[in-house]
Write a protein that holds these residues in place. Structure first.
Motif, PDB file in Angstrom:
ATOM      1  N   THR A   5      -2.407  17.153  99.772  1.00 50.57           N
ATOM      2  CA  THR A   5      -1.039  17.136 100.304  1.00 50.57           C
ATOM      3  C   THR A   5      -0.911  16.122 101.417  1.00 50.57           C
ATOM      4  O   THR A   5       0.098  15.406 101.513  1.00 50.57           O
ATOM      5  N   LEU A   6      -1.924  16.028 102.261  1.00 52.78           N
ATOM      6  CA  LEU A   6      -1.917  15.042 103.343  1.00 52.78           C
ATOM      7  C   LEU A   6      -1.809  13.629 102.773  1.00 52.78           C
ATOM      8  O   LEU A   6      -0.985  12.817 103.234  1.00 52.78           O
ATOM      9  N   ASN A   7      -2.594  13.337 101.764  1.00 48.56           N
ATOM     10  CA  ASN A   7      -2.532  12.023 101.110  1.00 48.56           C
ATOM     11  C   ASN A   7      -1.159  11.779 100.495  1.00 48.56           C
ATOM     12  O   ASN A   7      -0.599  10.674 100.598  1.00 48.56           O
ATOM     13  N   SER A   8      -0.618  12.810  99.855  1.00 55.26           N
ATOM     14  CA  SER A   8       0.686  12.688  99.202  1.00 55.26           C
ATOM     15  C   SER A   8       1.793  12.400 100.209  1.00 55.26           C
ATOM     16  O   SER A   8       2.678  11.574  99.966  1.00 55.26           O
ATOM     17  N   VAL A   9       1.753  13.073 101.356  1.00 54.81           N
ATOM     18  CA  VAL A   9       2.763  12.856 102.397  1.00 54.81           C
ATOM     19  C   VAL A   9       2.726  11.410 102.889  1.00 54.81           C
ATOM     20  O   VAL A   9       3.760  10.739 102.987  1.00 54.81           O
ATOM     21  N   ILE A  10       1.543  10.917 103.195  1.00 53.21           N
ATOM     22  CA  ILE A  10       1.419   9.559 103.731  1.00 53.21           C
ATOM     23  C   ILE A  10       1.853   8.517 102.706  1.00 53.21           C
ATOM     24  O   ILE A  10       2.581   7.567 103.026  1.00 53.21           O
ATOM     25  N   LEU A  11       1.447   8.679 101.455  1.00 53.94           N
ATOM     26  CA  LEU A  11       1.835   7.729 100.415  1.00 53.94           C
ATOM     27  C   LEU A  11       3.329   7.783 100.130  1.00 53.94           C
ATOM     28  O   LEU A  11       3.960   6.759  99.841  1.00 53.94           O
ATOM     29  N   THR A  12       3.912   8.976 100.210  1.00 54.89           N
ATOM     30  CA  THR A  12       5.360   9.112  99.998  1.00 54.89           C
ATOM     31  C   THR A  12       6.131   8.419 101.102  1.00 54.89           C
ATOM     32  O   THR A  12       7.132   7.731 100.841  1.00 54.89           O
ATOM     33  N   ILE A  13       5.694   8.573 102.340  1.00 55.40           N
ATOM     34  CA  ILE A  13       6.350   7.883 103.458  1.00 55.40           C
ATOM     35  C   ILE A  13       6.258   6.381 103.262  1.00 55.40           C
ATOM     36  O   ILE A  13       7.240   5.645 103.468  1.00 55.40           O
ATOM     37  N   LYS A  14       5.106   5.896 102.851  1.00 55.35           N
ATOM     38  CA  LYS A  14       4.941   4.461 102.606  1.00 55.35           C
ATOM     39  C   LYS A  14       5.886   3.978 101.502  1.00 55.35           C
ATOM     40  O   LYS A  14       6.490   2.899 101.606  1.00 55.35           O
ATOM     41  N   LYS A  15       6.033   4.777 100.467  1.00 56.44           N
ATOM     42  CA  LYS A  15       6.908   4.419  99.351  1.00 56.44           C
ATOM     43  C   LYS A  15       8.382   4.368  99.766  1.00 56.44           C
ATOM     44  O   LYS A  15       9.141   3.524  99.289  1.00 56.44           O
ATOM     45  N   LEU A  16       8.789   5.238 100.672  1.00 55.68           N
ATOM     46  CA  LEU A  16      10.192   5.337 101.068  1.00 55.68           C
ATOM     47  C   LEU A  16      10.574   4.411 102.216  1.00 55.68           C
ATOM     48  O   LEU A  16      11.735   4.346 102.608  1.00 55.68           O
ATOM     49  N   LEU A  17       9.607   3.700 102.764  1.00 53.14           N
ATOM     50  CA  LEU A  17       9.865   2.815 103.892  1.00 53.14           C
ATOM     51  C   LEU A  17      10.375   1.465 103.397  1.00 53.14           C
ATOM     52  O   LEU A  17       9.796   0.863 102.495  1.00 53.14           O
ATOM     53  N   SER A  18      11.459   0.989 103.991  1.00 51.61           N
ATOM     54  CA  SER A  18      11.973  -0.328 103.612  1.00 51.61           C
ATOM     55  C   SER A  18      10.977  -1.404 104.015  1.00 51.61           C
ATOM     56  O   SER A  18      10.104  -1.185 104.863  1.00 51.61           O
ATOM     57  N   ILE A  19      11.107  -2.583 103.442  1.00 53.49           N
ATOM     58  CA  ILE A  19      10.105  -3.626 103.632  1.00 53.49           C
ATOM     59  C   ILE A  19       9.979  -4.049 105.097  1.00 53.49           C
ATOM     60  O   ILE A  19       8.920  -4.480 105.555  1.00 53.49           O
ATOM     61  N   ASP A  20      11.064  -3.909 105.865  1.00 51.79           N
ATOM     62  CA  ASP A  20      11.013  -4.245 107.286  1.00 51.79           C
ATOM     63  C   ASP A  20      11.140  -3.000 108.168  1.00 51.79           C
ATOM     64  O   ASP A  20      11.434  -3.091 109.359  1.00 51.79           O
ATOM     65  N   GLY A  21      10.900  -1.828 107.566  1.00 52.69           N
ATOM     66  CA  GLY A  21      11.068  -0.573 108.295  1.00 52.69           C
ATOM     67  C   GLY A  21       9.830  -0.168 109.081  1.00 52.69           C
ATOM     68  O   GLY A  21       8.748  -0.727 108.909  1.00 52.69           O
TER      69      GLY A  21
END
Length: 222
Positions: free
Chosen positions: A125-141
């Motif tokens: 779950t920890l890995n999933s949370v971090i990867l999901t945040i990375k996926k949802l971050l805009s390119i300059d976010g």
């Protein structure tokens, strides 16, 4: 979220703090970070920082487990649910359960993750949370990960069972988990998942780590 770890039932939603227990350093950081079009509060809990986020962002998406978003509880002095409170009080804002976040396609210029990593007793779950945040971050976010690196009650948890980055602690009423994420631990975890660290610092008991997509992605051809 609810977890079964080594035979222990852990209800992480019970760790959420009310808005009356906001951290001043966290609140100040958000207020001085400037205006943004879109923000996502990953692990919004009891909407501890929702008033501040809605001041600085045009739209805010609040993410937490389905049980945390839907259960009846006291939110800012009102008996309601997180989803109902957001719908009623914050125009242009919405809630999304973590269980369905993989289907979400919007990107955000600011993502906050405050005292969330420390409450996750499951590596997957920890890995999933971090990867999901990375996926949802805009390119300059920017994504900011905030955790407590020290506290007087850590000693209590240290009498429990060592697990991941922290301890599982049981009393007569319940079992809980608390992970200890200092700057080094947080940065290593983010780097492991492909983030680039922008900067990190400590204020009082809190550690702040700002991260973004790798800088080469900012200049890559479409």
């Amino acid at each position: 979220m609810r977890y079964l770890v080594n035979g222990n039932h852990i209800r992480s939603e019970n760790a959420a703090k009310p808005h009356t227990q906001k951290s001043k350093p966290v609140d100040d950081y958000l207020l001085y970070s400037g205006k943004t079009n879109s923000a996502l509060d990953f692990g919004c809990g009891k909407l501890r920082y929702s008033d501040t986020l809605t001041k600085i962002a045009t739209t805010v998406t609040f993410v937490d487990s389905q049980i945390q978003l839907s259960r009846r509880q006291v939110i800012r002095g009102e008996q309601t649910s997180v989803t109902e409170f957001v719908s009623k009080n914050y125009p242009n804002c919405k809630t999304i359960p973590f269980e369905t976040i993989q289907n979400h396609q919007e990107l955000y210029s600011l993502i906050t993750c405050t005292n969330v990593l420390s409450a996750i007793p499951c590596k997957d779950t920890l890995n999933s949370v971090i990867l999901t945040i990375k996926k949802l971050l805009s390119i300059d976010g920017i994504a900011v990960f905030i955790n407590q690196h020290r506290s007087s009650y850590f000693k209590k948890f240290e009498s429990g069972q060592k697990h991941l980055n922290g301890y599982i602690y049981s009393n007569k009423k319940s079992t809980s988990y608390y992970g200890i994420f200092n700057k080094a631990v947080t940065q290593d975890l983010l780097l492991e998942h492909g983030f680039e660290i922008v900067k990190s610092w400590c204020v009082g008991e809190s550690t702040f780590v700002e991260a973004r997509s790798p800088s080469e992605a900012l200049f890559s051809e479409p």
